[in-house]
Write a protein that holds these residues in place. Structure first.
Motif, short mmCIF file in Angstrom:
data_model
loop_
_atom_site.label_atom_id
_atom_site.label_comp_id
_atom_site.label_asym_id
_atom_site.label_seq_id
_atom_site.Cartn_x
_atom_site.Cartn_y
_atom_site.Cartn_z
N GLU A 94 5.65 12.70 6.10
CA GLU A 94 6.26 11.77 7.04
C GLU A 94 5.16 11.07 7.85
O GLU A 94 4.39 11.72 8.54
CB GLU A 94 7.21 12.51 7.99
N ILE A 95 5.10 9.75 7.74
CA ILE A 95 4.07 8.99 8.45
C ILE A 95 4.41 8.95 9.93
O ILE A 95 5.54 8.64 10.33
CB ILE A 95 3.98 7.56 7.89
N HIS A 96 3.40 9.27 10.76
CA HIS A 96 3.65 9.23 12.20
C HIS A 96 2.78 8.22 12.94
O HIS A 96 3.18 7.70 13.99
CB HIS A 96 3.48 10.62 12.83
N SER A 97 1.60 7.89 12.40
CA SER A 97 0.75 6.93 13.10
C SER A 97 -0.06 6.10 12.12
O SER A 97 -0.51 6.59 11.08
CB SER A 97 -0.19 7.64 14.09
N ILE A 98 -0.23 4.86 12.48
CA ILE A 98 -0.90 3.86 11.64
C ILE A 98 -1.89 3.12 12.52
O ILE A 98 -1.55 2.71 13.64
CB ILE A 98 0.14 2.85 11.09
N LYS A 99 -3.12 2.96 12.04
CA LYS A 99 -4.09 2.16 12.77
C LYS A 99 -4.63 1.07 11.86
O LYS A 99 -5.10 1.36 10.75
CB LYS A 99 -5.24 3.01 13.32
N LEU A 100 -4.57 -0.16 12.33
CA LEU A 100 -5.04 -1.31 11.58
C LEU A 100 -6.12 -2.01 12.39
O LEU A 100 -5.90 -2.36 13.56
CB LEU A 100 -3.88 -2.29 11.32
N SER A 101 -7.29 -2.20 11.80
CA SER A 101 -8.42 -2.79 12.52
C SER A 101 -9.01 -3.95 11.73
O SER A 101 -9.15 -3.88 10.51
CB SER A 101 -9.52 -1.75 12.76
N ARG A 102 -9.37 -5.00 12.45
CA ARG A 102 -10.16 -6.09 11.89
C ARG A 102 -11.25 -6.39 12.91
O ARG A 102 -11.00 -6.98 13.96
CB ARG A 102 -9.31 -7.34 11.62
N HIS A 103 -12.45 -5.94 12.61
CA HIS A 103 -13.56 -6.02 13.55
C HIS A 103 -14.68 -6.92 13.04
O HIS A 103 -14.99 -6.94 11.85
CB HIS A 103 -14.13 -4.63 13.82
N SER A 104 -15.30 -7.60 13.96
CA SER A 104 -16.53 -8.35 13.68
C SER A 104 -17.26 -8.52 15.01
O SER A 104 -16.75 -8.14 16.06
CB SER A 104 -16.20 -9.73 13.08
N TYR A 105 -18.44 -9.06 14.94
CA TYR A 105 -19.20 -9.37 16.15
C TYR A 105 -19.66 -10.81 16.01
O TYR A 105 -20.53 -11.12 15.19
CB TYR A 105 -20.39 -8.42 16.32
N ASN A 106 -19.05 -11.70 16.79
CA ASN A 106 -19.27 -13.13 16.54
C ASN A 106 -19.00 -13.93 17.82
O ASN A 106 -17.91 -13.87 18.37
CB ASN A 106 -18.33 -13.60 15.42
N LEU A 161 -19.70 -2.07 15.30
CA LEU A 161 -19.51 -1.02 14.31
C LEU A 161 -18.02 -0.93 13.98
O LEU A 161 -17.24 -0.35 14.74
CB LEU A 161 -20.01 0.34 14.84
N PRO A 162 -17.59 -1.53 12.88
CA PRO A 162 -16.16 -1.62 12.59
C PRO A 162 -15.53 -0.28 12.24
O PRO A 162 -16.17 0.59 11.64
CB PRO A 162 -16.09 -2.58 11.41
N SER A 163 -14.28 -0.12 12.62
CA SER A 163 -13.48 1.04 12.23
C SER A 163 -12.90 0.81 10.85
O SER A 163 -12.95 -0.31 10.32
CB SER A 163 -12.33 1.24 13.24
N PRO A 164 -12.32 1.85 10.22
CA PRO A 164 -11.64 1.63 8.94
C PRO A 164 -10.57 0.55 9.07
O PRO A 164 -9.93 0.40 10.12
CB PRO A 164 -10.99 3.00 8.66
#
Length: 349
Positions: free
Chosen positions: A150-162, A239-242
């Motif tokens: 059963e999925i309980h948590s989701i993390k979505l990341s889009r990282h850059s340094y600009n 430093l980007p996350s997954p």
């Protein structure tokens, strides 16, 4: 694929990074499905380039393009703040439209477009093309397989340094990360939550970019089913996350680049009943429940079993009336979340 059916004649409004750099690039190998017959852009040289490559007509005025009888589908790739106006012009001229994200800047504009399309008997297609990304499709497959429980948590990341400084940093044009990456990642979150939203928390900030629009945001969506989607989009993270981190009752996955790392309970593991112990634990030792857990850990390449293509599906929807994967109601849900996230902040339009 077209089985002898003629290509869809398409006119493109806006020949910049999206209209020419993305749409035309993707359509070059689909001339059996789409024929670019017209283009409109305030920069004349861009129209000349399009005409030389595709043999398309050039229009200085959008009114002339949308009224061209040789244009069936109007592809709106202009600046974000123009999507509503240009979409209305095309619909009023009796044309189907495909809108580059964001669909519109707010809910009121989106509702007016949908109302006009229904009145005119026309279709609106929103280019949430990231719904077709192989990594997203593979993550969805793994969630739906049940191997994570059963999925309980989701993390979505889009990282850059600009330190960005183009029009995408200005509110008047619909700039900011919420209307740039935001529509894609919010669309992903709504798909992954698989539930209506009951609560939204958000924080918007401007850290490195020029202009007056946000370049860093955090949004947390709570689903009716109890799932949490944590979204972070930033142009100020070195430093980007997954890209994806999915946690379930039987394991987790994370995705970086083109690799998915899985850690999940072995299928043979069967949980035995446990009960909370009210007694005082020992002074030294393990405070946790001690039980044998057998894990399966693996790293697999991104390779979904089934892949889709935005333009192929768009063609089938127009020519064969097949259901389009991105429903207009889903695109509207994205606009509603975005509008709520921006409400009562200094970044509200």
């Amino acid at each position: 694929m077209n089985n002898g059916v003629e290509p869809v004649k398409i006119g493109i409004i806006g020949l910049g990074r999206a209209g020419y750099g993305m749409h035309c690039k993707e359509l070059r190998d689909k001339t059996n499905l789409f024929q670019i017959t017209a283009g409109c852009d305030p920069i004349v040289s861009r129209m000349e380039t399009l005409s030389q490559e595709f043999g398309s007509k050039s229009y200085e005025r959008i009114e002339d393009l949308v009224n061209d009888s040789n244009v069936e589908l109007v592809d709106i790739a202009s600046r974000s703040n123009d999507h509503f106006t240009h979409g209305m012009m095309a619909l009023e001229a009796g044309k189907d439209i495909v809108l580059e994200k964001p669909m519109t800047l707010n809910v009121q504009e989106a509702e007016k477009l949908v109302e006009t399309a229904l009145k005119k008997g026309k279709n609106i297609y929103v280019r949430h093309n990231r719904r077709y990304d192989p990594d997203f499709l593979h993550v969805m497959e793994l969630i739906n397989s049940g191997i994570l429980g059963e999925i309980h948590s989701i993390k979505l990341s889009r990282h850059s340094y600009n330190r960005r400084n183009d029009w995408q940093t200005l509110k008047e044009f619909g700039g900011g990360q919420l209307l740039n990456w935001g529509p894609h990642i919010i669309d992903h979150a709504l798909c992954l939550l698989q539930s209506p939203i009951i609560h939204i928390w958000s924080h918007l900030d401007q850290i490195l970019a020029a202009g007056d629009a946000e370049d860093h945001l955090k949004v947390i969506l709570t689903g009716e089913n109890g799932r949490i989607a944590d979204i972070e989009i930033s142009g100020a993270v070195a430093l980007p996350s997954p890209t994806y981190q999915i946690n379930g009752s039987k394991g987790s996955l994370s995705l970086i680049g083109k690799e998915i790392r899985l850690k999940r309970l072995h299928p043979d593991v069967q949980f035995q009943p446990i009960h909370a112990d009210p007694e005082t634990p020992p002074q030294i030792g393990n405070f946790n429940n001690v039980e044998e857990l057998k894990w399966v850990e693996e790293v697999i390449p991104v390779s979904p079993a089934i892949q889709y293509d935005f333009w192929d599906e768009l063609y089938r929807s127009i020519r064969f009336r097949e259901s389009f994967r991105i429903q207009i109601s889903e695109a509207m849900d994205v606009v509603k979340v975005i509008s709520q996230v921006r409400r009562n902040t200094r970044f509200e339009s």
